[in-house]
Each structure stands twice: as C-alpha cells, then as structure tokens.
Design a protein around this motif. Structure first.
Motif, PDB file in Angstrom:
ATOM      1  N   LEU A 141      57.952  37.863  38.961  1.00 35.09           N
ATOM      2  CA  LEU A 141      59.632  38.530  39.518  1.00 35.09           C
ATOM      3  C   LEU A 141      59.827  38.507  37.892  1.00 35.09           C
ATOM      4  CD1 LEU A 141      59.480  34.306  40.568  1.00 35.09           C
ATOM      5  CD2 LEU A 141      59.637  36.327  41.729  1.00 35.09           C
ATOM      6  N   ASN A 142      59.312  39.498  37.676  1.00 38.02           N
ATOM      7  CA  ASN A 142      60.242  39.980  36.188  1.00 38.02           C
ATOM      8  C   ASN A 142      60.786  41.721  36.453  1.00 38.02           C
ATOM      9  OD1 ASN A 142      58.626  38.659  33.480  1.00 38.02           O
ATOM     10  ND2 ASN A 142      56.997  39.657  34.829  1.00 38.02           N
ATOM     11  N   ASN A 143      61.495  41.500  35.046  1.00 39.24           N
ATOM     12  CA  ASN A 143      62.632  43.034  35.950  1.00 39.24           C
ATOM     13  C   ASN A 143      61.673  44.360  35.853  1.00 39.24           C
ATOM     14  OD1 ASN A 143      64.636  41.371  35.935  1.00 39.24           O
ATOM     15  ND2 ASN A 143      65.754  41.865  33.940  1.00 39.24           N
ATOM     16  N   THR A 144      61.024  44.574  35.076  1.00 42.00           N
ATOM     17  CA  THR A 144      59.838  45.649  35.614  1.00 42.00           C
ATOM     18  C   THR A 144      58.199  44.457  35.188  1.00 42.00           C
ATOM     19  OG1 THR A 144      61.461  46.666  33.533  1.00 42.00           O
ATOM     20  CG2 THR A 144      58.944  47.204  33.819  1.00 42.00           C
ATOM     21  N   PRO A 145      58.057  45.055  36.215  1.00 37.38           N
ATOM     22  CA  PRO A 145      56.526  44.383  36.940  1.00 37.38           C
ATOM     23  C   PRO A 145      55.383  44.025  35.486  1.00 37.38           C
ATOM     24  CG  PRO A 145      57.548  46.379  38.815  1.00 37.38           C
ATOM     25  CD  PRO A 145      57.823  46.123  37.661  1.00 37.38           C
ATOM     26  N   VAL A 146      54.903  43.564  35.163  1.00 33.80           N
ATOM     27  CA  VAL A 146      53.272  43.501  34.429  1.00 33.80           C
ATOM     28  C   VAL A 146      52.642  44.701  34.986  1.00 33.80           C
ATOM     29  CG1 VAL A 146      53.743  41.171  33.082  1.00 33.80           C
ATOM     30  CG2 VAL A 146      52.313  41.214  35.314  1.00 33.80           C
ATOM     31  N   HIS A 147      51.886  44.847  33.821  1.00 35.06           N
ATOM     32  CA  HIS A 147      50.804  45.820  34.322  1.00 35.06           C
ATOM     33  C   HIS A 147      49.534  44.598  34.485  1.00 35.06           C
ATOM     34  CE1 HIS A 147      47.789  49.328  34.191  1.00 35.06           C
ATOM     35  NE2 HIS A 147      46.873  48.710  33.786  1.00 35.06           N
ATOM     36  N   ILE A 148      49.042  45.532  35.674  1.00 33.56           N
ATOM     37  CA  ILE A 148      47.674  44.885  36.367  1.00 33.56           C
ATOM     38  C   ILE A 148      46.679  45.893  36.478  1.00 33.56           C
ATOM     39  CG2 ILE A 148      46.714  42.980  37.616  1.00 33.56           C
ATOM     40  CD1 ILE A 148      49.559  41.968  38.917  1.00 33.56           C
TER      41      ILE A 148
ATOM     42  N   ALA B 177      45.275  43.308  52.150  1.00 35.82           N
ATOM     43  CA  ALA B 177      44.852  41.875  51.723  1.00 35.82           C
ATOM     44  C   ALA B 177      42.958  41.283  51.957  1.00 35.82           C
ATOM     45  CB  ALA B 177      45.878  40.664  52.209  1.00 35.82           C
ATOM     46  N   LYS B 178      42.711  41.839  52.634  1.00 34.60           N
ATOM     47  CA  LYS B 178      41.095  41.904  52.865  1.00 34.60           C
ATOM     48  C   LYS B 178      40.415  42.684  51.461  1.00 34.60           C
ATOM     49  CE  LYS B 178      41.186  43.364  56.825  1.00 34.60           C
ATOM     50  NZ  LYS B 178      40.344  43.643  58.369  1.00 34.60           N
ATOM     51  N   VAL B 179      40.941  43.582  51.068  1.00 31.56           N
ATOM     52  CA  VAL B 179      40.024  43.642  49.811  1.00 31.56           C
ATOM     53  C   VAL B 179      40.375  42.728  48.369  1.00 31.56           C
ATOM     54  CG1 VAL B 179      40.440  46.057  48.548  1.00 31.56           C
ATOM     55  CG2 VAL B 179      41.468  46.216  50.255  1.00 31.56           C
ATOM     56  N   ASP B 180      39.540  43.127  48.446  1.00 34.42           N
ATOM     57  CA  ASP B 180      38.859  41.661  46.893  1.00 34.42           C
ATOM     58  C   ASP B 180      40.048  42.298  45.818  1.00 34.42           C
ATOM     59  OD1 ASP B 180      37.202  39.901  45.507  1.00 34.42           O
ATOM     60  OD2 ASP B 180      35.677  40.563  44.329  1.00 34.42           O
ATOM     61  N   GLY B 181      40.489  41.064  45.099  1.00 36.07           N
ATOM     62  CA  GLY B 181      41.405  41.106  44.073  1.00 36.07           C
ATOM     63  C   GLY B 181      42.565  41.092  44.840  1.00 36.07           C
ATOM     64  N   ALA B 182      44.146  41.465  44.088  1.00 38.30           N
ATOM     65  CA  ALA B 182      45.058  40.360  44.477  1.00 38.30           C
ATOM     66  C   ALA B 182      45.908  41.464  44.768  1.00 38.30           C
ATOM     67  CB  ALA B 182      46.072  39.714  43.251  1.00 38.30           C
TER      68      ALA B 182
ATOM     69  N   ALA C 182      43.966  44.469  44.944  1.00 36.80           N
ATOM     70  CA  ALA C 182      42.998  44.615  44.675  1.00 36.80           C
ATOM     71  C   ALA C 182      42.777  45.270  42.635  1.00 36.80           C
ATOM     72  CB  ALA C 182      41.771  46.237  44.640  1.00 36.80           C
ATOM     73  N   CYS C 183      44.114  44.460  42.518  1.00 44.68           N
ATOM     74  CA  CYS C 183      44.444  43.636  41.508  1.00 44.68           C
ATOM     75  C   CYS C 183      43.244  42.558  40.627  1.00 44.68           C
ATOM     76  CB  CYS C 183      45.897  43.198  40.934  1.00 44.68           C
ATOM     77  SG  CYS C 183      47.145  44.863  41.698  1.00 44.68           S
ATOM     78  N   LEU C 184      42.551  42.679  39.176  1.00 47.27           N
ATOM     79  CA  LEU C 184      41.942  42.723  39.076  1.00 47.27           C
ATOM     80  C   LEU C 184      42.745  40.746  37.988  1.00 47.27           C
ATOM     81  CD1 LEU C 184      39.664  44.468  37.731  1.00 47.27           C
ATOM     82  CD2 LEU C 184      39.709  42.887  39.574  1.00 47.27           C
ATOM     83  N   LEU C 185      43.004  39.482  38.098  1.00 54.38           N
ATOM     84  CA  LEU C 185      43.900  38.730  36.970  1.00 54.38           C
ATOM     85  C   LEU C 185      42.685  38.477  35.636  1.00 54.38           C
ATOM     86  CD1 LEU C 185      45.660  36.805  40.074  1.00 54.38           C
ATOM     87  CD2 LEU C 185      46.333  39.064  38.842  1.00 54.38           C
ATOM     88  N   ASP C 186      43.734  39.009  34.950  1.00 51.16           N
ATOM     89  CA  ASP C 186      42.542  38.464  34.078  1.00 51.16           C
ATOM     90  C   ASP C 186      42.335  37.201  32.913  1.00 51.16           C
ATOM     91  OD1 ASP C 186      40.323  39.195  32.838  1.00 51.16           O
ATOM     92  OD2 ASP C 186      40.493  41.217  31.886  1.00 51.16           O
ATOM     93  N   GLY C 187      42.072  37.179  32.143  1.00 52.81           N
ATOM     94  CA  GLY C 187      43.097  35.470  31.153  1.00 52.81           C
ATOM     95  C   GLY C 187      42.020  34.621  30.295  1.00 52.81           C
ATOM     96  N   ARG C 188      42.266  34.155  29.700  1.00 53.97           N
ATOM     97  CA  ARG C 188      41.355  33.844  28.763  1.00 53.97           C
ATOM     98  C   ARG C 188      40.881  31.687  29.671  1.00 53.97           C
ATOM     99  NH1 ARG C 188      44.159  36.181  24.871  1.00 53.97           N
ATOM    100  NH2 ARG C 188      45.900  34.318  24.494  1.00 53.97           N
TER     101      ARG C 188
END
Length: 181
Positions: free
Chosen positions: A47-54, A78-83, A96-102
C-alpha cells in the motif's frame, strides 16, 4: 475464506473506497482460486505510494489486474513458489517474490515457511499486508509482524500481541507458541 480482517484493513487506509473494493475483490479471487485447486499462495498487498523492492520476478511495466485476462494469468502465477506482489495501484508488480526478514520471537515454526516469511517481512516493512493461503490450513492475514486472523483462536485474541501482554503482566521475557495447529 474469511477475509473480513483484510476488508477492514483496506477500509482503514487512505485509499479511495472504490480502490479498496477492487483490491479486496482481486485478493478474494486469488485466494478462492488457490483454495479450490488446493495449493497455497502468498499475496503481498503493498500500500506504499512507491512499491517496495522485493526480490523475485519483477514486472516492467506492472500488469493491470483490473483486466480479466491479466487477473486470470495471475491466478496461474499463484502456483509458482514465492509471493505475488500487488500494489495499491491494482497492478501486479512481481511474482515468485522472496519475502525476506530477520527471525524474531513471534514466529510459529509449526506454521511453515510461507507464514513465517510473511511475519518477518511485514515486521520490517510499513504499509504491507500479506495474505497467506496454506494448502492445509486456514488463510492468514498478516500486518506488522502480527497475524490478524486465525480459525482456531478466539476472536478476542485477534490483533493481540500475547507475548507483550504476558511480559508486561509478569515482568519476564515471554515467547508465545501455538500448539493448536
């Protein structure tokens, strides 16, 4: 799937009501499609004005999800692994986006990679809502590192940071685990 929490979250944003409605309908369509075909998927609503890089397969230009043929193709992706990465502009920005985080204490390792990646990612990124569709569990709505929906939790616990609540009451560090799954 019960997506009332998603609808409420969208209505609380600065988005135009008609945009909220269309975003909600897009996500509902993707969720129902995945559930009917018994495969999981992850949908990132940015929902950001400029989408975050994923990291993943970024689309340039993004695809307009208001067009039925594009939404149909997105259901297949949607069947492809990733978001799937959907912006407030109702465009598909990536798949096929990878959600990263600590890693952090609120994770539930029994829930799997899709769910915990969404917790981590939303904990580190503002204005992001992630909808996790599991092939064998209820749909989860996640924002700011907190799951806002769960089928096996009393409604009074939804949106409650139980670890923080118990830590404040006891004065001790607390980790909360869900053994009901």
């Amino acid at each position: 799937a019960k997506l009332v929490q998603l609808e409420e979250l969208l209505l609380e944003t600065d988005l135009d009501r008609s945009d909220c409605y269309f975003l909600y309908k897009i996500v509902v369509s993707l969720v129902h499609h995945s559930q009917q075909r018994k495969h999981g998927c992850t949908v990132v609503l940015d929902l950001n004005n400029t989408p975050v890089h994923i990291s993943g397969q970024n689309l340039s230009p993004p695809l307009n999800l208001r067009k039925p043929h594009t939404l149909k193709m997105t259901k297949s992706l949607a069947k492809v692994d990733g978001a799937l990465h959907i912006g407030a502009d109702m465009h598909l920005h990536g798949f096929a986006c990878l959600l990263d985080g600590r890693s952090f204490a609120g994770e539930d390792l029994a829930r799997g990679a899709r769910y915990n990646s969404a917790l981590r990612f939303t904990a580190e990124h503002a204005n992001i809502i992630v909808v996790v569709v599991s092939s064998d569990r209820p749909v989860s709505i996640i924002r700011s590192g907190v799951a806002l929906s769960a089928a096996n939790v009393h409604s009074k616990w939804i949106n409650t940071d139980a670890a923080r609540l118990f830590a404040a009451a006891t004065g001790c560090p607390v980790h909360v685990l869900n053994d009901a799954d």
